[in-house]
Design a protein around this motif. Structure first.
Motif, PDB file in Angstrom:
ATOM      1  N   SER A 106       0.827  -1.201   0.000  1.00 58.37           N
ATOM      2  CA  SER A 106       0.000   0.000   0.000  1.00 58.37           C
ATOM      3  C   SER A 106       0.867   1.259   0.000  1.00 58.37           C
ATOM      4  O   SER A 106       0.575   2.221  -0.725  1.00 58.37           O
ATOM      5  N   GLN A 107       1.937   1.263   0.769  1.00 56.79           N
ATOM      6  CA  GLN A 107       2.845   2.405   0.800  1.00 56.79           C
ATOM      7  C   GLN A 107       3.569   2.561  -0.533  1.00 56.79           C
ATOM      8  O   GLN A 107       3.744   3.668  -1.028  1.00 56.79           O
ATOM      9  N   SER A 108       3.959   1.448  -1.131  1.00 57.93           N
ATOM     10  CA  SER A 108       4.615   1.478  -2.433  1.00 57.93           C
ATOM     11  C   SER A 108       3.674   2.031  -3.503  1.00 57.93           C
ATOM     12  O   SER A 108       4.072   2.840  -4.354  1.00 57.93           O
ATOM     13  N   LYS A 109       2.417   1.616  -3.464  1.00 56.36           N
ATOM     14  CA  LYS A 109       1.417   2.118  -4.413  1.00 56.36           C
ATOM     15  C   LYS A 109       1.227   3.621  -4.248  1.00 56.36           C
ATOM     16  O   LYS A 109       1.133   4.359  -5.233  1.00 56.36           O
ATOM     17  N   ALA A 110       1.183   4.096  -3.010  1.00 63.04           N
ATOM     18  CA  ALA A 110       1.022   5.527  -2.749  1.00 63.04           C
ATOM     19  C   ALA A 110       2.229   6.306  -3.267  1.00 63.04           C
ATOM     20  O   ALA A 110       2.073   7.407  -3.829  1.00 63.04           O
ATOM     21  N   ASN A 111       3.425   5.750  -3.121  1.00 64.53           N
ATOM     22  CA  ASN A 111       4.633   6.416  -3.613  1.00 64.53           C
ATOM     23  C   ASN A 111       4.635   6.493  -5.139  1.00 64.53           C
ATOM     24  O   ASN A 111       5.007   7.518  -5.717  1.00 64.53           O
ATOM     25  N   VAL A 112       4.227   5.414  -5.801  1.00 67.30           N
ATOM     26  CA  VAL A 112       4.167   5.409  -7.266  1.00 67.30           C
ATOM     27  C   VAL A 112       3.139   6.418  -7.750  1.00 67.30           C
ATOM     28  O   VAL A 112       3.388   7.173  -8.705  1.00 67.30           O
ATOM     29  N   LEU A 113       1.987   6.475  -7.100  1.00 66.47           N
ATOM     30  CA  LEU A 113       0.950   7.438  -7.478  1.00 66.47           C
ATOM     31  C   LEU A 113       1.440   8.871  -7.303  1.00 66.47           C
ATOM     32  O   LEU A 113       1.204   9.727  -8.159  1.00 66.47           O
ATOM     33  N   THR A 155       4.517   9.919  -7.455  1.00 72.53           N
ATOM     34  CA  THR A 155       5.487  10.165  -8.521  1.00 72.53           C
ATOM     35  C   THR A 155       4.782  10.437  -9.843  1.00 72.53           C
ATOM     36  O   THR A 155       5.163  11.352 -10.589  1.00 72.53           O
ATOM     37  N   MET A 156       3.739   9.655 -10.139  1.00 76.94           N
ATOM     38  CA  MET A 156       2.984   9.854 -11.374  1.00 76.94           C
ATOM     39  C   MET A 156       2.312  11.223 -11.390  1.00 76.94           C
ATOM     40  O   MET A 156       2.303  11.907 -12.415  1.00 76.94           O
ATOM     41  N   VAL A 157       1.758  11.637 -10.273  1.00 75.97           N
ATOM     42  CA  VAL A 157       1.097  12.945 -10.186  1.00 75.97           C
ATOM     43  C   VAL A 157       2.121  14.059 -10.377  1.00 75.97           C
ATOM     44  O   VAL A 157       1.866  15.024 -11.107  1.00 75.97           O
ATOM     45  N   ASP A 158       3.296  13.932  -9.761  1.00 77.49           N
ATOM     46  CA  ASP A 158       4.337  14.954  -9.914  1.00 77.49           C
ATOM     47  C   ASP A 158       4.767  15.098 -11.369  1.00 77.49           C
ATOM     48  O   ASP A 158       5.003  16.212 -11.850  1.00 77.49           O
ATOM     49  N   GLN A 159       4.872  13.975 -12.078  1.00 73.79           N
ATOM     50  CA  GLN A 159       5.278  14.024 -13.478  1.00 73.79           C
ATOM     51  C   GLN A 159       4.161  14.531 -14.381  1.00 73.79           C
ATOM     52  O   GLN A 159       4.414  15.180 -15.392  1.00 73.79           O
ATOM     53  N   ALA A 160       2.916  14.250 -14.033  1.00 73.44           N
ATOM     54  CA  ALA A 160       1.791  14.624 -14.890  1.00 73.44           C
ATOM     55  C   ALA A 160       1.349  16.069 -14.702  1.00 73.44           C
ATOM     56  O   ALA A 160       0.683  16.620 -15.578  1.00 73.44           O
ATOM     57  N   LYS A 161       1.712  16.706 -13.600  1.00 72.81           N
ATOM     58  CA  LYS A 161       1.241  18.070 -13.329  1.00 72.81           C
ATOM     59  C   LYS A 161       1.698  19.071 -14.385  1.00 72.81           C
ATOM     60  O   LYS A 161       1.049  20.090 -14.585  1.00 72.81           O
ATOM     61  N   ASP A 162       2.797  18.799 -15.066  1.00 74.84           N
ATOM     62  CA  ASP A 162       3.304  19.712 -16.080  1.00 74.84           C
ATOM     63  C   ASP A 162       2.594  19.560 -17.417  1.00 74.84           C
ATOM     64  O   ASP A 162       2.744  20.415 -18.295  1.00 74.84           O
ATOM     65  N   PHE A 190     -13.132  13.962 -10.636  1.00 75.20           N
ATOM     66  CA  PHE A 190     -11.894  13.327 -11.087  1.00 75.20           C
ATOM     67  C   PHE A 190     -10.799  13.607 -10.070  1.00 75.20           C
ATOM     68  O   PHE A 190     -10.428  14.751  -9.839  1.00 75.20           O
ATOM     69  N   SER A 191     -10.271  12.558  -9.471  1.00 71.43           N
ATOM     70  CA  SER A 191      -9.192  12.690  -8.503  1.00 71.43           C
ATOM     71  C   SER A 191      -7.849  12.613  -9.225  1.00 71.43           C
ATOM     72  O   SER A 191      -7.783  12.380 -10.430  1.00 71.43           O
ATOM     73  N   ASP A 192      -6.770  12.796  -8.472  1.00 71.45           N
ATOM     74  CA  ASP A 192      -5.430  12.674  -9.051  1.00 71.45           C
ATOM     75  C   ASP A 192      -5.215  11.296  -9.655  1.00 71.45           C
ATOM     76  O   ASP A 192      -4.629  11.163 -10.724  1.00 71.45           O
ATOM     77  N   LYS A 193      -5.691  10.277  -8.966  1.00 70.27           N
ATOM     78  CA  LYS A 193      -5.510   8.909  -9.449  1.00 70.27           C
ATOM     79  C   LYS A 193      -6.237   8.697 -10.775  1.00 70.27           C
ATOM     80  O   LYS A 193      -5.699   8.088 -11.699  1.00 70.27           O
TER      81      LYS A 193
END
Length: 141
Positions: free
Chosen positions: A32-39, A41-48, A61-64
């Motif tokens: 669960s912690q690993s999944k949260a970390n991957v999410l 990271t994905m949000v940080d990369q997608a914000k741009d 629509f959430s970040d996920k």
């Protein structure tokens, strides 16, 4: 964990079953912690990306959901029409008409099943939140 500590165990504390449950509980927490970390990271990369703000403007629509759609659909400009996007996701209508028989139509369910499931869950969330006072134009439509 709190409810488990209140319940009466069915086996002895030193039992292998208790050890096995602890192992799987720790493994589940780590996953669960690993999944949260991957999410994150994905949000940080997608914000741009320009699509991120467009998707986030949709109520419900959430970040996920947003990063899942960006990952599955990619650049929306590659679809010339909304019909082509519908066909890619598999929500285009198909009719089986023959003679006097006119079918009501059904979706084809081909192509990208993950994007279709993400969209289905997102629309379900929009509809369910509308019942609790969070009305929006998508649910009204």
């Amino acid at each position: 964990m709190a409810l488990g500590s209140l319940s009466a165990p069915a086996v002895a504390v030193a039992s292998y079953n208790v050890t096995e449950v602890r192992y799987y509980a720790q493994h589940l927490i780590a996953l669960s912690q690993s999944k949260a970390n991957v999410l994150a990271t994905m949000v940080d990369q997608a914000k741009d990306l320009p699509e991120y703000d467009i998707y986030k403007s949709i109520p419900g629509f959430s970040d996920k959901t947003v990063v899942s759609l960006i990952a599955e659909l990619g650049d929306l400009h590659r679809f010339a029409t909304s019909t082509k996007l519908n066909a890619f996701v598999g929500i285009d209508l198909r009719f089986n008409d023959s003679g006097d028989y006119k079918s009501s139509g059904f979706i084809t369910k081909r192509c990208n099943t993950i994007a279709r499931k993400v969209l289905f869950k997102a629309i379900s969330n929009i509809a369910s939140t509308a019942t609790y006072g969070h009305q929006n134009h998508i649910n009204d439509w």
